[in-house]
Design an enzyme around this catalytic site. Structure first.
Site, PDB file in Angstrom:
ATOM      1  N   GLU A 295      -9.925   6.921   3.519  1.00 60.81           N
ATOM      2  CA  GLU A 295     -10.708   6.440   4.408  1.00 60.81           C
ATOM      3  C   GLU A 295     -10.080   5.072   4.484  1.00 60.81           C
ATOM      4  O   GLU A 295      -8.783   4.867   4.003  1.00 60.81           O
ATOM      5  CB  GLU A 295     -11.910   6.294   3.789  1.00 60.81           C
TER       6      GLU A 295
ATOM      7  N   SER B 169       1.194  -9.829  -1.160  1.00 64.00           N
ATOM      8  CA  SER B 169       1.380  -8.670  -1.385  1.00 64.00           C
ATOM      9  C   SER B 169       1.752  -7.686   0.306  1.00 64.00           C
ATOM     10  O   SER B 169       1.775  -6.639   0.787  1.00 64.00           O
ATOM     11  CB  SER B 169      -0.497  -8.392  -1.287  1.00 64.00           C
TER      12      SER B 169
ATOM     13  N   LYS C  19       0.912  -1.518  -0.157  1.00 60.68           N
ATOM     14  CA  LYS C  19       0.296   0.085   0.104  1.00 60.68           C
ATOM     15  C   LYS C  19       0.719   1.582  -0.286  1.00 60.68           C
ATOM     16  O   LYS C  19       0.097   2.600  -0.583  1.00 60.68           O
ATOM     17  CB  LYS C  19      -0.972   0.131   0.740  1.00 60.68           C
TER      18      LYS C  19
HETATM   19  C1  LIG Z   1      -5.134  -3.775   1.284  1.00 58.20           C
HETATM   20  C2  LIG Z   1      -4.597  -5.362   1.134  1.00 58.20           C
HETATM   21  C3  LIG Z   1      -4.964  -5.745  -0.032  1.00 58.20           C
HETATM   22  C4  LIG Z   1      -6.203  -5.709  -0.817  1.00 58.20           C
HETATM   23  O1  LIG Z   1      -5.630  -4.604  -1.382  1.00 58.20           O
HETATM   24  P1  LIG Z   1      -5.795  -4.482  -2.751  1.00 58.20           P
HETATM   25  O2  LIG Z   1      -6.117  -3.464  -3.461  1.00 58.20           O
HETATM   26  O3  LIG Z   1      -6.937  -5.090  -3.848  1.00 58.20           O
HETATM   27  O4  LIG Z   1      -4.158  -4.397  -3.349  1.00 58.20           O
HETATM   28  C5  LIG Z   1      -4.093  -7.198  -0.050  1.00 58.20           C
HETATM   29  N1  LIG Z   1      -2.670  -7.698   0.844  1.00 58.20           N
HETATM   30  C6  LIG Z   1      -2.798  -6.574   1.330  1.00 58.20           C
HETATM   31  C7  LIG Z   1      -1.572  -6.560   2.055  1.00 58.20           C
HETATM   32  C8  LIG Z   1      -3.243  -5.343   1.650  1.00 58.20           C
HETATM   33  O5  LIG Z   1      -2.836  -5.147   3.070  1.00 58.20           O
END
Ligand SMILES: *Cc1c(COP(=O)(O)O)cnc(C)c1O
Length: 416
Positions: free
Chosen positions: A135, A399, A113
């Site tokens: 938000e 992610s 993020k």
């Molecule tokens: C917020 C988050 C997501 C989901 O958000 P996307 O906008 O779909 O990427 C996925 N993995 C992690 C670790 C997150 O913090």
């Protein structure tokens, strides 16, 4: 002829009006039209300016710790391949699976993020804004925004549903430590969709000195495009790294989809590589049949949410359904318009993974690689395990890291 075969370049979207095929656009009140058009023109100018990108990449290097590694998960791959050998004993076309992980979990703040919030903060400063608003649902985007507010010296307000504030105390504490003010949203069910509505409404009152930092590839134009431009660094790095380390492009790329920012970030530089299968993973929660899930594409319909046209969870009267997932970061009741488009034209396949499947993948990565993944990313891993039946080299967008999920996972495992 399939819709897919009529498109020669998948990277040409959105169009001038912010549409990805039938999806996207601007569905907001009149007061927000001017600020959104101003933002679009400022972003357009910044993206043409090489100094803007130099500063962005320098911060990603020095502050975030990029580039993030592309890591071959050898023990996990061996385990999956052995399981398969027993299954198809003596088969001549025995496939040995190779799982690669794009390590966004190693970024400062623990997920992808921050790639986006750094970009938007640079843009806010360039536009002369003094304050950031955002938000947040689970609080991850709120923390990423509060982090860059501290880094750049912006005032910061984060809107969060009353219910989410109660459920996500550690992230509320993080935001406050970082100097942000967390504003409780009491309307509706006091969750993410209410916080999104409230932030758009509040922004219309303070646009002169305030920049709205959207957390995923959703919202009205230009956000889905802008956020993708900041997240595509994931796929650009991964493409180079795979050519370098694996000697070719992966056969398949898998990413979890909440709003869709990490997924579009890793997919985008591969959209025109026809031989690379792209798989987005939605949260099936307790199962699609239970209604407790977050599968906007697999179980939703077309509608307007958060200022854009896309696929979302709603009832027959257009009331937004609460999304549910074991991982708070996936329970967004919609999906970014570019994903709705890529699904519509058949370029990306969207699958679903249940809470239980994600939990199992979570434990496997801990056990075989010494890496504790976020529950969100565990959905992508679980789907990657299934893809080993068809594909040899599979790249997973890891992610985020799972430290934030430890307490939650412990409670669930103890109940079992
Ligand atoms: C917020 C988050 C997501 C989901 O958000 P996307 O906008 O779909 O990427 C996925 N993995 C992690 C670790 C997150 O913090």
């Amino acid at each position: 002829m399939s819709k897919r075969s009529t498109i020669t370049n998948f990277t040409n979207y959105p169009d001038a009006c912010g549409y990805f095929g039938d999806f996207g656009g601007i569905y907001v009140g009149e007061t927000l039209m001017t600020p959104l058009l101003e933002l679009k023109s400022a972003a357009g100018a910044a993206f043409q300016d090489e100094h803007f990108w130099l500063e962005y990449h320098e911060l990603l290097r020095q502050y975030v710790g990029r580039e993030s590694p592309c890591y071959f998960a050898q023990r996990l791959s061996e385990h999956l391949s052995n399981k398969r050998k027993n299954f198809v004993r003596n088969s001549s076309n025995d496939i040995s699976a190779k799982i690669w992980l794009k390590r966004e979990d190693l970024n400062h703040t623990g997920a992808h993020k921050v790639n986006n919030t750094i970009g938007q903060a640079l843009l806010a400063r360039r536009m002369g804004k003094k304050k950031l608003i955002a938000e947040t649902g689970a609080g991850q985007h709120g923390v990423a925004t509060a982090t860059v507010a501290a880094l750049f010296g912006f005032e910061c307000r984060v809107f969060m549903g009353r219910e989410d504030i109660r459920r996500q105390q550690p992230n509320v504490q993080r935001m406050e430590l970082l100097g942000a003010e967390v504003v409780s949203v009491n309307s509706g069910t006091g969750t993410l969709k209410d916080a999104m509505n409230e932030t758009l409404r509040y922004w219309s009152e303070v646009v002169n000195d305030t920049f709205y930092v959207v957390g995923t590839v959703a919202g009205p134009d230009p956000y889905p495009w802008m956020v993708r431009e900041f997240q595509k660094v994931i796929g650009e790095e991964a493409r180079r790294q795979m050519l370098d380390l694996a000697g070719g492009l992966p056969d398949c790329i898998v990413a979890a989809v909440g709003g869709g920012s990490n997924a579009i970030g890793i997919f985008y530089p591969f959209l025109n590589d026809d031989a690379v299968e792209l798989v987005g993973v939605e949260a099936a929660g307790k199962g699609l049949a239970t209604g407790e899930h977050a599968a906007s594409i697999n179980a939703g319909s077309i509608g307007v949410l958060h200022g854009a046209k896309s696929m979302l969870l709603q009832d027959q009267d257009g009331q937004i359904h609460e999304a549910y997932s074991i991982s708070a970061g996936l329970d967004y009741p919609g999906i970014g318009p570019e994903h709705a488009f890529l699904h519509d034209v058949g370029r990306v396949r969207y699958e679903t993974i249940t809470d239980n499947e994600a939990l199992e993948a979570f434990q496997m990565l801990c056990k075989f690689e010494g890496i504790i993944p976020a529950l969100e990313s565990s959905h992508a891993l679980a789907q990657a395990f299934k893809e080993t039946e068809k594909y040899r080299t599979i790249l997973v967008c890891l992610s985020g890291r799972g430290d934030k999920d430890l307490q939650h996972v412990k409670e669930i495992l103890e109940k079992k």
